[in-house]
Design a protein around this motif. Structure first.
Motif, PDB file in Angstrom:
ATOM      1  N   ALA A  62     -32.181  15.493  19.334  1.00 30.00           N
ATOM      2  CA  ALA A  62     -33.033  17.014  19.692  1.00 30.00           C
ATOM      3  C   ALA A  62     -34.409  16.660  19.895  1.00 30.00           C
ATOM      4  N   ASP A  63     -35.094  17.235  20.683  1.00 28.59           N
ATOM      5  CA  ASP A  63     -36.483  17.205  20.876  1.00 28.59           C
ATOM      6  C   ASP A  63     -37.303  17.873  19.800  1.00 28.59           C
ATOM      7  N   GLU A  64     -38.228  17.232  19.164  1.00 24.97           N
ATOM      8  CA  GLU A  64     -39.006  18.179  18.056  1.00 24.97           C
ATOM      9  C   GLU A  64     -40.099  18.652  18.557  1.00 24.97           C
ATOM     10  N   LYS A  65     -39.629  19.714  19.448  1.00 15.72           N
ATOM     11  CA  LYS A  65     -40.955  20.684  19.836  1.00 15.72           C
ATOM     12  C   LYS A  65     -40.425  22.084  19.245  1.00 15.72           C
ATOM     13  N   GLY A  66     -41.681  23.093  19.626  1.00 16.02           N
ATOM     14  CA  GLY A  66     -41.553  24.179  19.441  1.00 16.02           C
ATOM     15  C   GLY A  66     -42.401  24.611  18.092  1.00 16.02           C
ATOM     16  N   SER A  67     -41.865  25.856  17.507  1.00 19.80           N
ATOM     17  CA  SER A  67     -42.535  26.232  16.350  1.00 19.80           C
ATOM     18  C   SER A  67     -42.348  25.511  15.095  1.00 19.80           C
ATOM     19  N   LYS A  68     -43.177  25.576  14.029  1.00 18.70           N
ATOM     20  CA  LYS A  68     -43.028  24.865  12.870  1.00 18.70           C
ATOM     21  C   LYS A  68     -41.580  24.717  12.432  1.00 18.70           C
ATOM     22  N   GLU A  69     -41.026  26.025  12.499  1.00 19.76           N
ATOM     23  CA  GLU A  69     -39.734  25.934  11.779  1.00 19.76           C
ATOM     24  C   GLU A  69     -38.660  25.350  12.746  1.00 19.76           C
ATOM     25  N   LEU A  70     -38.779  25.339  13.923  1.00 17.38           N
ATOM     26  CA  LEU A  70     -37.909  24.602  14.840  1.00 17.38           C
ATOM     27  C   LEU A  70     -38.084  23.312  14.788  1.00 17.38           C
ATOM     28  N   ILE A  71     -39.085  23.050  14.664  1.00 20.61           N
ATOM     29  CA  ILE A  71     -39.621  21.279  14.516  1.00 20.61           C
ATOM     30  C   ILE A  71     -38.927  20.877  13.187  1.00 20.61           C
ATOM     31  N   SER A  72     -39.101  21.432  12.112  1.00 24.51           N
ATOM     32  CA  SER A  72     -38.373  20.978  10.959  1.00 24.51           C
ATOM     33  C   SER A  72     -36.737  20.930  11.110  1.00 24.51           C
ATOM     34  N   LEU A  73     -36.650  22.098  11.637  1.00 21.24           N
ATOM     35  CA  LEU A  73     -34.853  22.060  12.023  1.00 21.24           C
ATOM     36  C   LEU A  73     -34.593  21.008  12.935  1.00 21.24           C
ATOM     37  N   ALA A  74     -35.420  20.616  13.954  1.00 19.70           N
ATOM     38  CA  ALA A  74     -34.742  19.562  14.766  1.00 19.70           C
ATOM     39  C   ALA A  74     -35.041  18.054  13.967  1.00 19.70           C
ATOM     40  N   VAL A  75     -36.064  17.885  13.140  1.00 16.46           N
ATOM     41  CA  VAL A  75     -36.188  16.866  12.330  1.00 16.46           C
ATOM     42  C   VAL A  75     -34.980  16.353  11.369  1.00 16.46           C
ATOM     43  N   GLN A  76     -34.592  17.519  11.018  1.00 12.74           N
ATOM     44  CA  GLN A  76     -33.500  17.729   9.891  1.00 12.74           C
ATOM     45  C   GLN A  76     -32.029  17.280  10.498  1.00 12.74           C
ATOM     46  N   PHE A  77     -32.169  18.033  11.781  1.00 18.57           N
ATOM     47  CA  PHE A  77     -30.900  17.735  12.319  1.00 18.57           C
ATOM     48  C   PHE A  77     -30.723  16.100  12.803  1.00 18.57           C
ATOM     49  N   ASN A  78     -31.731  15.583  13.293  1.00 17.61           N
ATOM     50  CA  ASN A  78     -31.855  14.211  13.733  1.00 17.61           C
ATOM     51  C   ASN A  78     -31.639  13.253  12.549  1.00 17.61           C
ATOM     52  N   ARG A  79     -32.156  13.734  11.588  1.00 16.45           N
ATOM     53  CA  ARG A  79     -31.911  12.745  10.390  1.00 16.45           C
ATOM     54  C   ARG A  79     -30.399  12.881   9.988  1.00 16.45           C
ATOM     55  N   MET A  80     -29.970  13.918  10.193  1.00 14.78           N
ATOM     56  CA  MET A  80     -28.285  14.004   9.890  1.00 14.78           C
ATOM     57  C   MET A  80     -27.662  13.289  10.814  1.00 14.78           C
ATOM     58  N   PRO A  82     -35.960  25.843  22.803  1.00 20.00           N
ATOM     59  CA  PRO A  82     -35.561  24.969  21.567  1.00 20.00           C
ATOM     60  C   PRO A  82     -33.979  25.174  21.026  1.00 20.00           C
ATOM     61  N   LEU A  83     -33.788  26.177  20.800  1.00 20.58           N
ATOM     62  CA  LEU A  83     -32.422  26.369  20.043  1.00 20.58           C
ATOM     63  C   LEU A  83     -31.330  26.089  21.039  1.00 20.58           C
ATOM     64  N   GLN A  84     -31.327  26.560  22.534  1.00 22.03           N
ATOM     65  CA  GLN A  84     -30.653  26.132  23.445  1.00 22.03           C
ATOM     66  C   GLN A  84     -30.456  24.759  23.468  1.00 22.03           C
ATOM     67  N   LYS A  85     -31.416  24.049  23.691  1.00 26.00           N
ATOM     68  CA  LYS A  85     -31.622  22.594  24.024  1.00 26.00           C
ATOM     69  C   LYS A  85     -30.937  22.092  22.543  1.00 26.00           C
ATOM     70  N   LEU A  86     -31.101  22.534  21.389  1.00 22.76           N
ATOM     71  CA  LEU A  86     -30.381  22.003  20.507  1.00 22.76           C
ATOM     72  C   LEU A  86     -28.977  22.231  20.308  1.00 22.76           C
ATOM     73  N   GLU A  87     -28.624  23.326  20.927  1.00 18.52           N
ATOM     74  CA  GLU A  87     -27.043  23.492  21.095  1.00 18.52           C
ATOM     75  C   GLU A  87     -26.649  22.621  22.114  1.00 18.52           C
ATOM     76  N   GLY A  88     -27.403  22.383  23.127  1.00 19.70           N
ATOM     77  CA  GLY A  88     -26.827  21.028  24.062  1.00 19.70           C
ATOM     78  C   GLY A  88     -26.678  19.944  23.591  1.00 19.70           C
ATOM     79  N   VAL A  89     -27.569  19.600  22.818  1.00 24.98           N
ATOM     80  CA  VAL A  89     -27.363  18.399  21.917  1.00 24.98           C
ATOM     81  C   VAL A  89     -26.265  18.169  21.166  1.00 24.98           C
ATOM     82  N   ILE A  90     -26.038  19.319  20.233  1.00 23.59           N
ATOM     83  CA  ILE A  90     -24.638  19.412  19.362  1.00 23.59           C
ATOM     84  C   ILE A  90     -23.459  19.228  20.445  1.00 23.59           C
ATOM     85  N   LEU A  91     -23.289  19.920  21.678  1.00 21.92           N
ATOM     86  CA  LEU A  91     -22.338  19.661  22.410  1.00 21.92           C
ATOM     87  C   LEU A  91     -22.299  18.286  22.848  1.00 21.92           C
TER      88      LEU A  91
END
Length: 572
Positions: A328-346, A308-317
């Motif tokens: 970003a896909d909101e999948k994975g562990s609880k922490e990664l989902i929270s990170l994706a949610v905050q990133f999408n909100r940003m 999921p972090l690698q996919k998030l990197e691809g989204v950032i690029l």
């Protein structure tokens, strides 16, 4: 300094941690296993030697019983006491005894008065009428009726074969305890040797027997009896009762409770070392296999976790490349989902801010365009009114009327109902009215041509773009030229560009200037104004080109994109 990916760093750190733990566990396991094996070796050696000691006790007991039964035999006693005992009977008794026991080699009876009976005809012994004077005879008598067991010795038998023997001697007494003679049995220790050689004392281990005088009764290496060097080499073993010899062998001595012998067991540690080596290598092999399996599993799990972090990197690029719709896909562990949610909100907030900034920029551009166009109108109006005044002075009312209508049409197009954007068709018509007015002023000195493209008639651009170029061509080119001049306005396509050019056959330039020099030379504020307004609307997709030749011509070309920027090519 080179930085490795997070996955590689985690695997390296975990690898080192597991390797460190395996080293600690392996070291402890090796030490405890080695200690346990060493203790087991010690105990096995003690048990084997004690069992061997029990066997020796039975062996000695059997020899004692044999000699005791012989010295108490009435036939032998009668023969020794000269009471009519038959020598043939004694010899027959000896032969029967030898036949019943494979360890017995020979039997011998020596009476006090020197008579000798032996089963070995080759045996020679010093006898006399008074055997009490013989030292070896006295040595046996000193045992006070108990058997005397001598150390091992090598004898040549009647068949010519050499044999290592143990001799047991016992005094022959009458009923009053008086000495009658001496009985001696020569015994081979084949059965004793076979038993001691079978003791479990490791591959290089061995056992040997000492008597109370420290003499070798038995040793598996027969040369010890005759070699002083080898006998000296055995001294370190004799000095140890129960312990290790230079960490090379374990020595245990067992003193027979009912006999004159001590059984010494020497257990080599080669087997222990081999077993320790096997444990070490088996642990290393098992540990390495477990480590590899652990690392493979760790790599697989971390790959799933980091994906999921690698996919998030691809989204950032992609976002950096200008893709505003990707999320970003909101999948994975609880922490990664929270990170994706905050990133999408940003991203959503950034999109909102960008839209607000764009809207603000569009408003700013409109205001700037309006301000720049307002700089042009007074300039053109002054020149036009000056022309009308000049015509009025000559009382040419028809031309004044025509000029006035043309000026009205010009201002109608210039005002454009308050819109800053104008179609290309109206912009050219606006220039046409301007040239008509100037033609009335300059007469035959001014000729003009206009070439349009109907396909771009509705193309939108800032108003009052061509008029300043035509004005500069007139005032800086045609006006200074001797003879008639020509101004040509041309609209053409060139690749992905729409080119608007204003040509005049005026005085031109003595040398080809740079773009900035051209802006200053060819009309100053007006030309710079056009360049700034077009850059505000079209950005880097627009550029201006100036061509000139002294006393020949000048051409200013505006290169505009065929595809207009969204929202800027339309009237607000």
């Amino acid at each position: 300094m080179r930085r490795f990916p997070l996955l590689v760093q985690v695997v390296i750190y975990v690898f080192l941690l597991i390797l460190f733990l395996l080293a600690i566990v392996g070291g402890l396991y090796y030490q405890t296993s080695s200690q346990a094996i060493r203790q087991a070796t010690e105990q096995n050696t003690r048990n084997a030697i004690e069992q061997g000691g029990a066997f020796l006790e039975r062996y000695l007991e059997k020899m004692k019983q044999t000699t005791t039964s012989l010295v108490e035999n009435q036939t032998i006693q009668d023969f020794a006491a000269q009471k009519g005992g038959d020598e043939a009977e004694v010899r027959s008794l000896f032969q029967a005894l030898l036949a019943s026991d494979s360890d017995l080699i020979s039997a011998l009876l020596v009476t006090k008065d020197g008579r000798l009976i032996s089963t070995d005809p080759s045996l020679s012994m010093q006898t006399s009428s008074d055997m009490m004077s013989q030292s070896w005879y006295q040595e046996a008598l000193n045992q006070k009726g108990l058997p005397l067991i001598t150390p091992a010795r090598k004898e040549v038998l009647s068949q010519g074969k050499e044999k290592w023997l143990i001799t047991i001697s016992q005094e022959l007494e009458d009923s009053q305890g008086k000495n009658l003679g001496l009985l001696r049995l020569d015994m081979a220790y084949d059965s004793l040797e076979r038993y001691l050689d079978q003791l479990k004392l490791d591959k290089q281990g061995f056992a040997f027997i000492l008597n109370d005088q420290g003499q070798f009764v038995y040793h598996p290496r027969k040369t010890v009896y005759s070699s002083s060097r080898e006998m000296k080499a055995m001294q370190p073993y004799l000095a140890i009762k129960d312990g290790y010899l230079k960490d090379q062998a374990f020595v245990y001595q067992y003193r027979l409770p009912k006999g004159p012998w001590t059984l010494v067991g020497v257990s080599s540690l080669e087997g222990l070392k081999e077993l320790q080596g096997q444990i070490l290598w088996s642990f290393l092999g098992t540990g390495l296999l477990a480590l590899l399996l652990c690392l493979a599993g760790l790599w697989f799990v971390l790959s799933l976790w980091i994906r999921p972090l690698q996919k998030l990197e691809g989204v950032i690029l992609k976002v950096a490349a200008g893709d505003k719709e990707v999320r970003a896909d909101e999948k994975g562990s609880k922490e990664l989902i929270s990170l994706a949610v905050q990133f999408n909100r940003m991203l959503d907030q950034i999109e909102e801010l960008m839209q607000a900034v764009q809207e603000k920029e569009r408003n700013v551009r409109r205001y700037e365009l309006a301000a720049l166009s307002s700089q042009i109108n007074p300039h053109f109006l002054y020149n036009t009114l000056d022309t009308i005044v000049w015509m009025a002075e000559f009382n040419d009312s028809k031309r004044v009327v025509a000029m006035t209508k043309s000026l009205a049409q010009y201002f109608r197009l210039a005002l454009n109902q308050g819109n800053e954007q104008i179609s290309l068709k109206d912009e050219i018509d606006h220039v046409r009215q301007y040239l008509f007015i100037q033609k009335q002023r300059y007469g035959d000195k001014l000729q003009y041509e206009i070439e349009e493209l109907d396909t771009f008639a509705d193309y939108h651009l800032p108003k009052l773009i061509l008029q300043p170029l035509v004005e500069n061509a007139l005032y800086h080119g045609i006006k200074e030229k001797v003879g008639p001049g020509l101004i040509r306005i041309e609209v053409r396509e060139e690749g992905d560009k729409l080119v608007l050019s204003v040509y005049d056959n005026g005085s031109g330039f003595a040398s080809q200037p740079t773009s900035e020099q051209s802006l200053l030379r060819l009309g100053g504020v007006g030309l710079r104004n056009i360049d700034q307004r077009l850059k505000l609307q079209f950005g880097s997709s627009y550029h201006m080109q100036i061509q000139s030749e002294a006393q020949s011509y000048s051409r200013v070309s505006l290169y505009l994109p065929k595809e207009q920027p969204l929202g800027l090519g339309e009237n607000p």
